[in-house]
Design a protein around this motif. Structure first.
Motif, PDB file in Angstrom:
ATOM      1  N   SER A  59       7.067   9.014  -7.015  1.00 29.05           N
ATOM      2  CA  SER A  59       6.013   9.840  -7.249  1.00 29.05           C
ATOM      3  C   SER A  59       4.935   9.338  -6.297  1.00 29.05           C
ATOM      4  N   PRO A  60       4.031  10.134  -5.566  1.00 31.11           N
ATOM      5  CA  PRO A  60       2.943   9.700  -4.460  1.00 31.11           C
ATOM      6  C   PRO A  60       1.697   9.426  -5.253  1.00 31.11           C
ATOM      7  N   ALA A  61       1.782   8.285  -6.150  1.00 25.56           N
ATOM      8  CA  ALA A  61       0.638   7.787  -6.822  1.00 25.56           C
ATOM      9  C   ALA A  61       0.947   6.291  -7.401  1.00 25.56           C
ATOM     10  N   LEU A  62       0.190   5.724  -7.777  1.00 22.50           N
ATOM     11  CA  LEU A  62       0.510   4.311  -8.364  1.00 22.50           C
ATOM     12  C   LEU A  62       1.661   4.675  -9.587  1.00 22.50           C
TER      13      LEU A  62
ATOM     14  N   TYR B 104      -2.039  10.305   2.519  1.00 20.90           N
ATOM     15  CA  TYR B 104      -1.241   9.583   1.375  1.00 20.90           C
ATOM     16  C   TYR B 104       0.261   9.302   1.968  1.00 20.90           C
ATOM     17  N   ARG B 108       1.469   5.635   3.561  1.00 13.34           N
ATOM     18  CA  ARG B 108       2.643   4.897   2.636  1.00 13.34           C
ATOM     19  C   ARG B 108       3.830   4.784   3.273  1.00 13.34           C
ATOM     20  N   ALA B 201      -5.333   4.508  -5.280  1.00 12.44           N
ATOM     21  CA  ALA B 201      -4.913   3.314  -4.596  1.00 12.44           C
ATOM     22  C   ALA B 201      -3.368   3.721  -3.983  1.00 12.44           C
ATOM     23  N   ASN B 203       0.525   3.179  -3.472  1.00 13.43           N
ATOM     24  CA  ASN B 203       1.443   2.781  -4.357  1.00 13.43           C
ATOM     25  C   ASN B 203       2.374   1.910  -3.595  1.00 13.43           C
TER      26      ASN B 203
END
Lengths: 449, 449
Positions: A59-62, B104, B108, B201, B203
């Protein structure tokens, strides 16, 4: 023993293991999540053991609270490219989102991966639940569940056009004439839809598998319909045999209704094998892991998933009666229902539920001796609940090593699992046909008129 | 001999070579463009020769006419990930577009590449000229040059916030306390700008280099300003020493004006070495390649670049007088001007111009004996035109092998090029500092108040 009667195994790589607290064990490296060497080691163990594939979620998030557990992840397509160069036979399945990517970019990365790996790439198609991801891409919150699936459907249509934009025989490489490819065998996508306009042909030729193996993992109504239309393999969380059988029959039936061969959709429930030489040893290993969960962190995550305030979840009480229904949830619908039903069916307290979820996040935990684990696998496989399994060791690499050393020999002795690869590509491992070239199809039509 | 006095070398990998017709040579494999083994071979030759880095160009669209020459390319970030697993020391620079990616996702992937490779990742930042790419992403045509650069500037701001969202010391991995990372050392990006809103933030934790080496290659006014602000290395096409010197001084001056150390922006002009044991042999190799160009294809491409009808370009006449000016061009502005000026300065016919461009697309071709090529490199390096070179062999791998076997020993004998790596990361190879952690900066402030 024919391919049809053998089961398929995928290794779900998830840093130090699928148990929430696995990183706290003495054997675990807290930095493993971003370490290529660690992932190479896991992929090589799985390849030596002749697994069909390895798989990475995303998933593209923390990923949750950074205090609580590893919340970073290497981006799966680049990690799998590195693993492609580090292995030779095993399939490589990366998760990527249809909600937060552009089709041209993603179709191209997967086509590139398929070329790089000699036909070993697979794409686990997800629509990505959650507001955190949405807010990394200019949105205030996640789009509606239905909208995400509509976008996913069009995303796949565009991707298929791009993957097929070069005929298999487009490249001629005629040095004397100075003709590299036949221009009339390279066709623009020419897609104009609700979500996407994509004009050009892909800048990657048709790949060894035609296109990557398509995998899907959502089990909501929208998810099952999507799987029946597109998926060649389905990862799913099924906590009981009966639920597993119902899901299996349901997806195969939907595929048939859409004119597909049900053998061409492989159903792979997740299993969390916790193996001990005795049953007591296995239970002790499980209990040791559960003791390492910090309940206040876990309650917070559970509360977020159930859309309630954390204070409403008392550790030693059951879940409140007035939870929202699946229809009200716009996130991971099927995971939501699975958790609520698990708690109610087994009358679990919040603390007990946390233990169960920390171990396998709702996937079936197979705890026991190697024979017991092999028996359960065989039973599910032979009773219409699985074409194979998505193996999710609670601790990595030790849980994988135990499974390979102790359970696989039993499955092999029973003729249930391969002793060596017979194919070269990921689709060949799963016994799936290579998708035909649309150009061949198109030129076949005039010939038969 | 100190690091400061030595030059830097980057290998620009471009399938079978930078010459338009290189794929038609007997040694070339027309399928090399999508072949991992071919790219591994090139990267290993460059690493054995102690090059600073390898580099891949990119655009998310077909690369010209598929009939004429290889028009497919593996997506650079996944290809470099595979090369990261196949090499140990050499730097790896991938091109990616700020116009057709989301910050993002791209920040990443590069942070992941930097972790995977142990600090060897670089990003060549491009804004992507051309309508073909725009039409693969829902647009009717390319955005204005200025708008593309404004988006690029904000893209870099967001990326920097994401790369710095984890402090270098955020991970503690305290197994006893069950604390993986310190939550107050993980800070959301919280970016709300004209082009992007990015809340979370990243990941992926801060990477070995802090963030990837930033490279830039546009030489328009906007491009030079962008380079002065962000770039740590600049690839550029400079056809003469004088132009190279002017460009070098200009970019360094702009960097100083922005408060940067001019030593921290390395200028690397492209060179196309065509090497023969005698000068006549080198000229014959060059002529052989030019004879393989199909002029009618090349004229079409030249006409598209110059925004004129192909019929207006007569093979044996010079360029028409009434071409558009750079200001009218919204595509690759600096490349446009370079080509027009090259033709006018040397009074080239269209046919001659095609030969020159087919060889190096406007980059300086160094044709001659090994000593002559080494002399020219030294001259540019010692006369303020270059900190090193972007080596673009006309034919790959043979042109690279000739350069390594014949020119490098001369440069080493003169103390101009390293005999072994002294650093581990890409920035260390280029003699550049690791960017500081913004957290350290932030916490330093209260301490000094």
């Amino acid at each position: 023993m024919s391919e049809r009667q053998q089961l398929h195994l995928n290794l779900f790589i998830h840093d130090t293991g699928h148990h929430e607290a696995s990183w706290r064990l003495p054997e675990s490296d807290p930095r493993a999540d971003l370490d290529l060497g660690f992932h190479q080691r896991l992929a090589r163990i799985a390849e030596d053991a002749k697994f069909d594939s390895v798989f990475l979620a995303d998933s593209p998030a923390l990923w949750g609270d950074p205090a609580r557990r590893p919340s970073a992840r290497l981006e799966p397509t680049v990690l799998l490219a590195a693993l492609a160069a580090s292995t030779t036979r095993i399939g490589l399945i990366a998760t990527a989102s249809t909600s937060y990517n552009e089709p041209y970019n993603l179709a191209r990365r997967f086509a590139s991966l398929d070329h790089l790996s000699g036909g070993r790439a697979g794409w686990n198609i997800v629509t990505t639940a959650g507001d955190a991801a949405a807010r990394n891409f200019g949105l205030d919150g996640q789009p509606l569940h239905r909208t995400r699936y509509e976008r996913a459907a069009e995303f796949l249509e565009v991707s298929a056009k791009l993957w097929d934009s070069w005929a298999d025989d487009a490249l001629v490489g005629d040095k004397d004439a100075g003709v590299h490819a036949l221009p009339d065998r390279v066709r623009p996508a020419g897609h104009h839809g609700r979500f996407f306009r994509v004009e050009g042909a892909l800048n990657v030729r048709r790949s060894p598998q035609g296109h990557p193996l398509l995998v899907q993992a959502g089990s909501s109504e929208d998810g099952k319909e999507f799987a029946a239309r597109w998926a060649e393999a389905v990862f799913t969380a099924q906590p009981t045999l009966e639920e597993g059988q119902a899901f299996y029959a349901d997806v195969k039936r939907r595929a048939v209704a859409l004119g597909r061969d049900p053998e061409h959709v492989k159903i792979l429930p997740g299993i969390v094998p916790v193996i001990g030489d005795t049953e007591a040893e296995a239970r002790e290993l499980e209990a040791e892991l559960d003791r390492l969960i910090r309940p206040e962190y876990a309650r917070e995550q559970l509360a977020a998933l159930l859309k309630v305030e954390p204070e409403r979840l008392a550790f030693d009480a059951q879940l409140p009666d007035d939870l929202p229904t699946e229809d009200d949830v716009e996130g991971s619908k099927s995971r939501y229902t699975l958790i609520v039903e698990l708690a109610r069916r087994e009358n679990l307290t919040v603390r007990q539920l946390i233990g169960r979820l920390g171990g396998g996040r709702g996937h079936r935990t197979f705890t026991g001796t190697p024979v017991q684990v092999a028996d359960t696998i065989q039973h599910w496989f032979e009773h219409g609940a699985a074409d194979g399994f998505n193996v999710m060791p609670a601790v990595l690499p030790s849980g994988l090593e135990a499974f390979v050393a102790k359970v696989l020999p039993i499955l092999r002795e029973r003729g249930l699992f391969r002793t060596d690869y017979t194919g070269r590509t990921l689709r060949e491992h799963y016994g799936l046909p290579r998708p035909g070239d649309r150009y061949a199809l198109a030129s076949a039509v005039p010939a038969s008129v």
